[in-house]
Design a protein around this motif. Structure first.
Motif, PDB file in Angstrom:
ATOM      1  N   THR A 148      43.348  42.421  41.358  1.00  0.00           N
ATOM      2  CA  THR A 148      44.064  41.208  40.886  1.00  0.00           C
ATOM      3  C   THR A 148      43.245  39.962  40.923  1.00  0.00           C
ATOM      4  OG1 THR A 148      45.040  40.524  43.287  1.00  0.00           O
ATOM      5  CG2 THR A 148      46.060  42.075  41.931  1.00  0.00           C
ATOM      6  N   GLY A 149      43.737  38.843  40.639  1.00  0.00           N
ATOM      7  CA  GLY A 149      42.850  37.521  40.535  1.00  0.00           C
ATOM      8  C   GLY A 149      42.458  37.151  42.037  1.00  0.00           C
ATOM      9  N   THR A 150      43.197  37.953  43.023  1.00  0.00           N
ATOM     10  CA  THR A 150      42.798  37.628  44.509  1.00  0.00           C
ATOM     11  C   THR A 150      42.296  38.755  45.234  1.00  0.00           C
ATOM     12  OG1 THR A 150      45.037  37.810  45.119  1.00  0.00           O
ATOM     13  CG2 THR A 150      44.612  35.731  44.674  1.00  0.00           C
ATOM     14  N   GLY A 167      50.875  44.454  46.177  1.00  0.00           N
ATOM     15  CA  GLY A 167      51.339  44.111  47.337  1.00  0.00           C
ATOM     16  C   GLY A 167      50.265  43.422  48.161  1.00  0.00           C
ATOM     17  N   PRO A 168      50.004  43.729  49.584  1.00  0.00           N
ATOM     18  CA  PRO A 168      49.011  43.099  50.372  1.00  0.00           C
ATOM     19  C   PRO A 168      47.695  43.485  49.898  1.00  0.00           C
ATOM     20  CG  PRO A 168      50.199  44.717  51.440  1.00  0.00           C
ATOM     21  CD  PRO A 168      50.939  44.729  50.187  1.00  0.00           C
ATOM     22  N   PRO A 169      46.839  42.677  50.441  1.00  0.00           N
ATOM     23  CA  PRO A 169      45.232  43.417  50.146  1.00  0.00           C
ATOM     24  C   PRO A 169      44.994  44.573  50.979  1.00  0.00           C
ATOM     25  CG  PRO A 169      45.503  40.848  50.872  1.00  0.00           C
ATOM     26  CD  PRO A 169      46.800  41.440  51.095  1.00  0.00           C
ATOM     27  N   LEU A 170      43.858  44.974  50.385  1.00  0.00           N
ATOM     28  CA  LEU A 170      43.486  46.283  51.280  1.00  0.00           C
ATOM     29  C   LEU A 170      42.865  46.085  52.582  1.00  0.00           C
ATOM     30  CD1 LEU A 170      43.749  47.599  48.282  1.00  0.00           C
ATOM     31  CD2 LEU A 170      41.705  48.906  48.547  1.00  0.00           C
ATOM     32  N   PRO A 183      33.568  53.337  41.394  1.00  0.00           N
ATOM     33  CA  PRO A 183      32.503  52.652  40.512  1.00  0.00           C
ATOM     34  C   PRO A 183      32.742  51.262  40.772  1.00  0.00           C
ATOM     35  CG  PRO A 183      33.066  54.458  39.177  1.00  0.00           C
ATOM     36  CD  PRO A 183      33.994  54.538  40.407  1.00  0.00           C
ATOM     37  N   THR A 184      31.848  50.336  40.586  1.00  0.00           N
ATOM     38  CA  THR A 184      31.897  48.997  40.888  1.00  0.00           C
ATOM     39  C   THR A 184      33.085  48.531  40.240  1.00  0.00           C
ATOM     40  OG1 THR A 184      29.534  48.702  41.028  1.00  0.00           O
ATOM     41  CG2 THR A 184      30.751  46.601  40.672  1.00  0.00           C
ATOM     42  N   PRO A 185      34.137  47.543  40.943  1.00  0.00           N
ATOM     43  CA  PRO A 185      35.192  47.083  40.165  1.00  0.00           C
ATOM     44  C   PRO A 185      34.983  46.091  39.346  1.00  0.00           C
ATOM     45  CG  PRO A 185      35.279  46.910  42.583  1.00  0.00           C
ATOM     46  CD  PRO A 185      33.957  47.326  42.249  1.00  0.00           C
ATOM     47  N   PRO A 186      35.881  45.763  38.124  1.00  0.00           N
ATOM     48  CA  PRO A 186      35.645  44.897  37.165  1.00  0.00           C
ATOM     49  C   PRO A 186      35.293  43.484  37.796  1.00  0.00           C
ATOM     50  CG  PRO A 186      37.358  46.053  36.811  1.00  0.00           C
ATOM     51  CD  PRO A 186      37.116  46.356  38.043  1.00  0.00           C
ATOM     52  N   GLN A 187      34.340  42.757  37.008  1.00  0.00           N
ATOM     53  CA  GLN A 187      34.036  41.378  37.513  1.00  0.00           C
ATOM     54  C   GLN A 187      35.096  40.318  37.121  1.00  0.00           C
ATOM     55  OE1 GLN A 187      30.626  40.841  38.641  1.00  0.00           O
ATOM     56  NE2 GLN A 187      30.595  43.159  38.660  1.00  0.00           N
ATOM     57  N   THR A 188      35.849  40.677  36.179  1.00  0.00           N
ATOM     58  CA  THR A 188      36.840  39.491  35.896  1.00  0.00           C
ATOM     59  C   THR A 188      38.353  40.466  36.009  1.00  0.00           C
ATOM     60  OG1 THR A 188      36.536  39.491  33.732  1.00  0.00           O
ATOM     61  CG2 THR A 188      35.504  37.943  34.779  1.00  0.00           C
ATOM     62  N   PRO A 189      38.731  40.837  36.988  1.00  0.00           N
ATOM     63  CA  PRO A 189      39.915  41.648  37.001  1.00  0.00           C
ATOM     64  C   PRO A 189      41.199  40.841  36.349  1.00  0.00           C
ATOM     65  CG  PRO A 189      39.458  41.056  39.251  1.00  0.00           C
ATOM     66  CD  PRO A 189      38.283  40.744  38.445  1.00  0.00           C
ATOM     67  N   THR A 190      41.960  41.670  35.767  1.00  0.00           N
ATOM     68  CA  THR A 190      43.465  41.056  35.372  1.00  0.00           C
ATOM     69  C   THR A 190      44.307  41.204  36.050  1.00  0.00           C
ATOM     70  OG1 THR A 190      42.155  41.360  33.019  1.00  0.00           O
ATOM     71  CG2 THR A 190      44.755  40.919  32.860  1.00  0.00           C
TER      72      THR A 190
END
Length: 389
Positions: A148-150, A167-170, A183-190
Motif C-alpha cells: 500500500t502507499g504506507t 489491514g494493519p502493517p506487518l 523478490p524486492t517489493p515494487p518501488q511505487t506500490p499501488t
C-alpha cells in the motif's frame, strides 16, 4: 464486514470444530494427492523406508510418522507392503515386526483404521525413522500481504464471503521474512482496492492438484490452479507470507532423533515467486474460490526454499531438494514402458507392466504431480545413498 487475517481464517476453516479437514469425509473425496493417485507412490516410499532402515542399523522400533495423514491411506499401504512376501530384510528382526506407524491428524480416528496404526494430533518426539508430510505444508495456514502507499499490510478476509480489505502493517518478523524470501517489493506500490473478492492469478504453471471426480475446473479457475510459474504482470501484487510454515517444518524436524523428514508438496523458489499469489480452494473434485467458511479446502503453494532453510537450521545439516520425477526414478519408479517382446511371451505380464508404467507416468509427469518437490532433511544419516539409483 467481519474481516480477519488470512492465517486465522484458514485455521478456523480447515482445523476448527467444523473445519474442512476435521468434520468432513477426508481429502480423497475432494482431490487426489500422489498417495491417492497410484500405489506406485507408496511403493517408492517403502523403498526409501527399507534403505533408511538399513542406514540406521535396523532400529527397534523403526518409526514412520505421517503428518496430515488424511484417513491413513499411506500408512495402511506401507503396513501392507511391510508384511508382503517379497519384502527384502537383512535384519535379525523383520521390519514388519519393528515398524511403528503413527498418523498425525486433527480429524477423528477412522473406524476402520487397523489397530497397529497409531493416531494422534501431535507428532511424537524422539522419532527414529521417517517422518512424511505429503501435501501437508500447503495447508499450514499463512497470512497474505499487499503493498500500500504506507507499506506492506496484511490482507484481511471476511470468512463468510471471501471479500478482502487491507489491514494493519506487518509485524517485524513477517516483514523480515518477506524481504528475505520474496523478490524486492515494487518501488511505487499501488494501494489495492478495498473489499475485493479473491481474484484468479494471471500466471501459468504445472497443475498442482488432480481432481477426485467431475470434469475439473472452469477455465477461469485454471488460472489459479496453474498459478505458480513465470512472473508476469498482475493487477494487484500480493504475497503469501510463509513464516508460519517455516516454523511448522522446523518444529517437526526437531522431533527427529535420527532419520529423515520428507516433505512432498507443490511450491516455488525465490527466483520464481508468483506475483499474484496462489491461494485457492477445492470442493467435490472442483476448484472453487478460496472462501474460508469451512466448506472447502484452502491451499497455497509452499515457499519451498524458505521451509528447507528452516529445517536445515534445526537439524544442523544440509537438505536435499528434488523434483518428484527425480525422486521416484531414484527409488525405482521410472514409468518406462515394458519391452514389446514381452507381449509375445507373456501377454498378461505385459498388460500388468503396461498398467504399472501408466500409473507411474502420472506421478512423474513434470507438468503435473511429477513437478512436486521432494524435500529431504536428514538427521544423523546421509541422504545421498538413500536416493542413489
Amino acid at each position: 464486514m467481519n474481516a480477519i487475517r488470512w492465517r486465522d481464517a484458514m485455521t478456523a476453516a480447515l482445523y476448527g470444530p467444523h473445519g474442512f479437514f476435521v468434520a468432513g469425509s477426508g481429502p480423497a473425496d475432494h482431490f487426489r494427492t500422489s498417495v491417492h493417485a497410484s500405489p506406485a507412490f507408496a511403493a517408492a516410499v517403502f523403498r526409501l523406508v527399507c534403505r533408511l532402515d538399513a542406514a540406521l542399523g535396523f532400529p527397534t522400533p523403526f518409526d514412520v510418522v505421517d503428518m496430515g495423514a488424511g484417513r491413513g491411506e499411506l500408512l495402511r499401504a506401507l503396513a501392507a507392503l511391510a508384511h508382503g512376501p517379497a519384502t527384502p530384510d537383512a535384519a535379525a528382526t523383520p521390519l514388519a515386526d519393528r515398524l511403528r506407524l503413527t498418523a498425525v491428524e486433527l480429524a477423528p480416528r477412522p473406524a476402520d483404521l487397523p489397530p497397529h496404526i497409531g493416531w494422534t494430533t501431535e507428532p511424537p518426539t524422539g522419532i527414529t525413522g521417517l517422518l512424511t508430510a505429503t501435501e501437508w505444508l500447503d495447508n499450514v495456514p499463512l497470512d497474505v500481504a499487499v503493498p500500500t502507499g504506507t507499506g506492506w499490510r496484511y490482507h484481511l478476509v471476511d470468512p463468510d464471503t471471501g471479500e478482502e480489505t487491507p489491514g494493519p502493517p506487518l509485524t517485524p518478523e513477517d516483514l523480515t521474512w518477506l524481504t528475505t524470501w520474496h523478490p524486492t517489493p515494487p518501488q511505487t506500490p499501488t494501494p489495492p482496492r478495498p473489499s475485493t473478492p479473491p481474484r484468479p492469478s494471471t500466471t501459468t504453471a504445472p497443475l498442482i492438484k488432480r481432481f477426485a471426480s467431475g470434469p475439473g475446473p472452469s477455465v477461469d479457475a485454471n488460472l489459479l490452479i496453474n498459478g505458480a510459474g513465470e512472473r508476469v504482470e498482475a493487477e494487484v501484487e500480493r504475497v503469501e507470507v510463509g513464516r508460519g510454515r517455516d516454523l511448522a517444518w522446523g518444529g517437526v524436524v526437531g522431533r527427529l532423533r535420527r532419520g529423515v523428514a520428507l516433505a512432498v508438496d507443490y511450491g516455488h523458489l525465490r527466483e520464481r515467486r508468483p506475483v499474484g499469489g496462489t491461494l485457492t480452494g477445492y470442493r467435490n473434485g472442483r476448484q472453487v474460490p478460496p472462501v474460508p467458511d469451512g466448506s472447502c479446502d484452502i491451499t497455497a503453494h509452499v515457499a519451498i526454499d524458505s521451509v528447507a532453510a528452516a529445517g536445515a537450521r534445526v537439524a544442523g545439516c544440509a537438505y536435499t531438494l528434488l523434483s518428484q520425477r527425480e525422486a521416484l526414478r531414484a527409488l525405482g519408479a521410472d514409468g518406462g514402458r515394458p519391452a514389446l517382446s514381452l507381449a509375445g511371451t507373456d501377454p498378461a505380464g505385459y498388460v500388468r507392466a503396461l498398467a504399472a508404467a501408466s500409473a507411474v507416468a502420472e506421478l512423474t509427469d513434470p507438468a503435473g504431480l511429477g513437478g512436486h518437490h521432494w524435500l529431504l532433511q536428514p538427521v544423523g544419516v546421509a541422504v545421498d545413498a538413500l536416493m542413489a539409483r
